[in-house]
Design a protein around this motif. Structure first.
Motif, PDB file in Angstrom:
ATOM      1  N   ASP A 121       0.804  -1.226   0.000  1.00  0.00           N
ATOM      2  CA  ASP A 121       0.000   0.000   0.000  1.00  0.00           C
ATOM      3  C   ASP A 121       0.833   1.270   0.000  1.00  0.00           C
ATOM      4  O   ASP A 121       0.292   2.360   0.111  1.00  0.00           O
ATOM      5  N   LEU A 122       2.162   1.162  -0.142  1.00  0.00           N
ATOM      6  CA  LEU A 122       3.013   2.336  -0.037  1.00  0.00           C
ATOM      7  C   LEU A 122       2.925   3.229  -1.273  1.00  0.00           C
ATOM      8  O   LEU A 122       2.841   4.452  -1.176  1.00  0.00           O
ATOM      9  N   GLY A 123       2.930   2.644  -2.445  1.00  0.00           N
ATOM     10  CA  GLY A 123       2.815   3.433  -3.660  1.00  0.00           C
ATOM     11  C   GLY A 123       4.032   4.308  -3.916  1.00  0.00           C
ATOM     12  O   GLY A 123       5.125   4.074  -3.386  1.00  0.00           O
ATOM     13  N   ARG A 124       3.851   5.350  -4.725  1.00  0.00           N
ATOM     14  CA  ARG A 124       4.937   6.255  -5.113  1.00  0.00           C
ATOM     15  C   ARG A 124       5.195   7.243  -3.974  1.00  0.00           C
ATOM     16  O   ARG A 124       4.345   8.065  -3.656  1.00  0.00           O
ATOM     17  N   VAL A 125       6.370   7.168  -3.389  1.00  0.00           N
ATOM     18  CA  VAL A 125       6.688   7.982  -2.212  1.00  0.00           C
ATOM     19  C   VAL A 125       7.268   9.318  -2.660  1.00  0.00           C
ATOM     20  O   VAL A 125       8.277   9.369  -3.352  1.00  0.00           O
ATOM     21  N   PHE A 126       6.620  10.413  -2.243  1.00  0.00           N
ATOM     22  CA  PHE A 126       7.043  11.751  -2.653  1.00  0.00           C
ATOM     23  C   PHE A 126       7.870  12.454  -1.588  1.00  0.00           C
ATOM     24  O   PHE A 126       8.775  13.225  -1.910  1.00  0.00           O
ATOM     25  N   GLY A 127       7.548  12.267  -0.319  1.00  0.00           N
ATOM     26  CA  GLY A 127       8.232  13.006   0.732  1.00  0.00           C
ATOM     27  C   GLY A 127       8.587  12.138   1.911  1.00  0.00           C
ATOM     28  O   GLY A 127       7.848  11.209   2.250  1.00  0.00           O
ATOM     29  N   VAL A 128       9.739  12.421   2.539  1.00  0.00           N
ATOM     30  CA  VAL A 128      10.155  11.732   3.769  1.00  0.00           C
ATOM     31  C   VAL A 128      10.748  12.765   4.722  1.00  0.00           C
ATOM     32  O   VAL A 128      11.370  13.742   4.300  1.00  0.00           O
ATOM     33  N   SER A 129      10.548  12.536   6.019  1.00  0.00           N
ATOM     34  CA  SER A 129      11.122  13.407   7.039  1.00  0.00           C
ATOM     35  C   SER A 129      11.438  12.567   8.268  1.00  0.00           C
ATOM     36  O   SER A 129      10.568  11.857   8.781  1.00  0.00           O
ATOM     37  N   GLY A 130      12.686  12.620   8.720  1.00  0.00           N
ATOM     38  CA  GLY A 130      13.106  11.833   9.860  1.00  0.00           C
ATOM     39  C   GLY A 130      12.815  12.524  11.171  1.00  0.00           C
ATOM     40  O   GLY A 130      12.890  13.749  11.292  1.00  0.00           O
ATOM     41  N   TYR A 131      12.469  11.703  12.178  1.00  0.00           N
ATOM     42  CA  TYR A 131      12.270  12.203  13.535  1.00  0.00           C
ATOM     43  C   TYR A 131      12.707  11.107  14.498  1.00  0.00           C
ATOM     44  O   TYR A 131      12.066  10.047  14.578  1.00  0.00           O
ATOM     45  N   GLY A 132      13.820  11.331  15.196  1.00  0.00           N
ATOM     46  CA  GLY A 132      14.340  10.281  16.058  1.00  0.00           C
ATOM     47  C   GLY A 132      14.789   9.096  15.229  1.00  0.00           C
ATOM     48  O   GLY A 132      15.606   9.221  14.329  1.00  0.00           O
ATOM     49  N   ASP A 133      14.211   7.930  15.508  1.00  0.00           N
ATOM     50  CA  ASP A 133      14.558   6.705  14.789  1.00  0.00           C
ATOM     51  C   ASP A 133      13.497   6.298  13.778  1.00  0.00           C
ATOM     52  O   ASP A 133      13.543   5.189  13.245  1.00  0.00           O
ATOM     53  N   ILE A 134      12.517   7.165  13.533  1.00  0.00           N
ATOM     54  CA  ILE A 134      11.459   6.819  12.588  1.00  0.00           C
ATOM     55  C   ILE A 134      11.432   7.819  11.428  1.00  0.00           C
ATOM     56  O   ILE A 134      12.069   8.871  11.472  1.00  0.00           O
ATOM     57  N   VAL A 135      10.687   7.462  10.390  1.00  0.00           N
ATOM     58  CA  VAL A 135      10.526   8.310   9.214  1.00  0.00           C
ATOM     59  C   VAL A 135       9.039   8.500   8.959  1.00  0.00           C
ATOM     60  O   VAL A 135       8.271   7.526   8.938  1.00  0.00           O
ATOM     61  N   PHE A 136       8.632   9.753   8.796  1.00  0.00           N
ATOM     62  CA  PHE A 136       7.286  10.048   8.320  1.00  0.00           C
ATOM     63  C   PHE A 136       7.367  10.243   6.807  1.00  0.00           C
ATOM     64  O   PHE A 136       8.301  10.877   6.298  1.00  0.00           O
ATOM     65  N   ALA A 137       6.388   9.701   6.091  1.00  0.00           N
ATOM     66  CA  ALA A 137       6.410   9.764   4.633  1.00  0.00           C
ATOM     67  C   ALA A 137       5.010  10.033   4.104  1.00  0.00           C
ATOM     68  O   ALA A 137       4.005   9.769   4.780  1.00  0.00           O
ATOM     69  N   VAL A 138       4.957  10.591   2.893  1.00  0.00           N
ATOM     70  CA  VAL A 138       3.684  10.734   2.179  1.00  0.00           C
ATOM     71  C   VAL A 138       3.857  10.163   0.785  1.00  0.00           C
ATOM     72  O   VAL A 138       4.903  10.324   0.157  1.00  0.00           O
ATOM     73  N   ASN A 139       2.826   9.464   0.319  1.00  0.00           N
ATOM     74  CA  ASN A 139       2.853   8.972  -1.048  1.00  0.00           C
ATOM     75  C   ASN A 139       2.086   9.940  -1.945  1.00  0.00           C
ATOM     76  O   ASN A 139       1.496  10.911  -1.477  1.00  0.00           O
ATOM     77  N   GLY A 140       2.113   9.675  -3.245  1.00  0.00           N
ATOM     78  CA  GLY A 140       1.357  10.472  -4.195  1.00  0.00           C
ATOM     79  C   GLY A 140       0.374   9.590  -4.934  1.00  0.00           C
ATOM     80  O   GLY A 140       0.304   8.376  -4.688  1.00  0.00           O
ATOM     81  N   PRO A 141      -0.417  10.164  -5.823  1.00  0.00           N
ATOM     82  CA  PRO A 141      -1.409   9.366  -6.542  1.00  0.00           C
ATOM     83  C   PRO A 141      -0.787   8.173  -7.248  1.00  0.00           C
ATOM     84  O   PRO A 141       0.163   8.301  -8.017  1.00  0.00           O
ATOM     85  N   THR A 142      -1.308   7.007  -6.924  1.00  0.00           N
ATOM     86  CA  THR A 142      -0.892   5.744  -7.534  1.00  0.00           C
ATOM     87  C   THR A 142      -2.160   4.924  -7.743  1.00  0.00           C
ATOM     88  O   THR A 142      -3.037   4.906  -6.883  1.00  0.00           O
ATOM     89  N   SER A 143      -2.265   4.248  -8.843  1.00  0.00           N
ATOM     90  CA  SER A 143      -3.480   3.500  -9.165  1.00  0.00           C
ATOM     91  C   SER A 143      -3.951   2.650  -7.992  1.00  0.00           C
ATOM     92  O   SER A 143      -3.190   1.874  -7.422  1.00  0.00           O
ATOM     93  N   MET A 144      -5.206   2.830  -7.604  1.00  0.00           N
ATOM     94  CA  MET A 144      -5.903   1.993  -6.624  1.00  0.00           C
ATOM     95  C   MET A 144      -5.504   2.256  -5.170  1.00  0.00           C
ATOM     96  O   MET A 144      -6.141   1.724  -4.266  1.00  0.00           O
ATOM     97  N   LEU A 145      -4.491   3.055  -4.906  1.00  0.00           N
ATOM     98  CA  LEU A 145      -3.994   3.191  -3.535  1.00  0.00           C
ATOM     99  C   LEU A 145      -4.447   4.495  -2.891  1.00  0.00           C
ATOM    100  O   LEU A 145      -4.454   5.537  -3.525  1.00  0.00           O
ATOM    101  N   PRO A 146      -4.789   4.458  -1.598  1.00  0.00           N
ATOM    102  CA  PRO A 146      -5.088   5.705  -0.881  1.00  0.00           C
ATOM    103  C   PRO A 146      -3.861   6.603  -0.828  1.00  0.00           C
ATOM    104  O   PRO A 146      -2.729   6.137  -0.721  1.00  0.00           O
TER     105      PRO A 146
END
Length: 388
Positions: free
Chosen positions: A308-333
């Motif tokens: 469900d990850l799809g095309r990843v447009f943005g990432v931002s690190g915080y501590g030991d984790i990463v927040f990310a946003v995907n972009g429009p990809t067929s069938m995926l939220p």
């Protein structure tokens, strides 16, 4: 490795992607029931637990070289982004908001294209910018916002940029900017019009060590070293020392890593990882950054690639984790993800977007911001979340 298995699942579940493509997909296609993806992830988990995937001899040796801890982060320690309603309180008329960062005072800062749009007529087949004769954008392209209200506090960047893309503000308040039309990356002191450092040749795309081609993003370490995602044409990451001397290109032998449009990058310095939004490969990969030592450079990257990850447009690190946003990809939220690189898993989902492009977390973790690009001021906007 596990990514090969995910790749096979993606090939089946997302067979329509290459046929549909683009950034404008039917809205119905983005509202697929999440139950499907939950079931797929559960299937993967059972499959991995019951019968580990076989590795070739070389892959076994490479897998054993990993030095970071793969123990998952406890759920109780994972911050959850919660949307701040009615922020900003003022309505803005931004162009395409391609980047957001947070300055040392906690102010969100956006980078936008004003009246410029990137479409099929913007570049020729040699990646030369068609509209040089129009000159740089006349409006201010950078705005500092009030974190409480979202009101514009100040702005700058007029008559400087042609096609804005990436922006990162380091711990000293310096602005690191990429312009895809100029094929350059810049370091500016706050509100200064003359760059302190320039990487790349003005309007001259290329793949040599002295050229960039549509660079997308910059990540800056506390050591002063910095990384440029030389994104759309060369699909590589370049590592420099604080003075701008090239130290390394990623990937390079013996790295078994193939990138396809590294669209954004972020550092997890505690883990000595550089995490990359490998957009067209639909994954996040985190090779060793080599900030502490060169030991481990070239070993297999942590790879997060779920159905469900799809095309990843943005990432931002915080501590030991990463927040990310995907972009429009067929069938995926289209939404946000919380990623644990150590266990190579998605550990949370949040948000709902149309066409997000960038994401940033404040240094103290009090807020998270997401920008979207669109065709008018209502779709070119910034969202604010608090981390609960």
């Amino acid at each position: 490795m596990r990514s090969y298995f995910f790749g096979a699942l993606l090939a089946l579940a997302l067979a329509e992607i290459s046929a549909i493509g683009g950034n404008h997909l039917p809205e119905a296609a983005l509202n697929l029931n999440e139950r499907f993806f939950d079931e797929v992830r559960e299937l993967i988990k059972r499959r991995m637990e019951s019968k580990p995937l076989p590795l070739a001899g070389d892959e076994v040796a490479l897998q054993n070289q990993r030095s970071y801890d793969n123990v998952p982060i406890p759920a109780a320690n994972v911050p959850v982004p919660v949307l701040v309603e009615n922020w900003p309180t003022d309505q803005h008329s931004f162009g395409q908001v391609t980047a957001v960062s947070v300055d040392p005072e906690g102010n969100p800062v956006i980078f936008h294209r004003a009246d410029r749009y990137w479409d099929v007529n913007t570049f020729n087949e040699s990646n030369i910018y068609y509209l040089i004769e129009y000159g740089p954008i006349k409006e201010k392209t950078i705005y500092v916002l009030d974190p409480k209200t979202g009101a514009i506090k100040t702005g700058w960047g007029s008559e400087m940029f042609y096609m804005p893309h990436g922006m990162t503000i380091d711990g000293h308040g310096n602005y690191w900017i990429t312009d895809v039309a100029m094929h350059q990356a810049f370091k500016f002191r706050p509100f200064e019009s003359k760059p302190q450092l320039v990487i790349g040749k003005r309007f001259r795309p290329g793949s040599s060590v002295k050229h960039l081609c549509k660079p997308t993003s910059i990540a800056v370490a506390t050591t002063g070293e910095f990384f440029i995602a030389d994104g759309y044409c060369n699909s590589r990451i370049l590592k420099f020392n604080a003075a701008g001397k090239l130290l390394r290109s990623i990937p390079q032998p013996p790295e078994f890593l193939s990138l396809q449009v590294p669209h954004a990058i972020t550092l997890l310095e505690h883990l000595d990882l550089l995490c990359i939004a490998d957009r067209e490969n639909m994954r996040v990969v985190c090779p060793k950054a080599g900030l502490k030592s060169s030991h481990g450079e070239g070993q297999p990257a942590a790879t997060i690639q779920e159905p469900d990850l799809g095309r990843v447009f943005g990432v931002s690190g915080y501590g030991d984790i990463v927040f990310a946003v995907n972009g429009p990809t067929s069938m995926l939220p289209v939404r946000g993800f919380t990623i644990d690189p150590r266990s190579e898993t998605i550990i949370g989902h949040w948000g709902e977007f149309k066409n997000p492009h960038s994401i940033a977390v404040s240094v103290n973790g009090s807020a998270l911001y997401v920008t979207e690009t669109g065709t008018n001021h209502q779709t070119n906007r910034v969202w604010k979340y608090v981390l609960a």
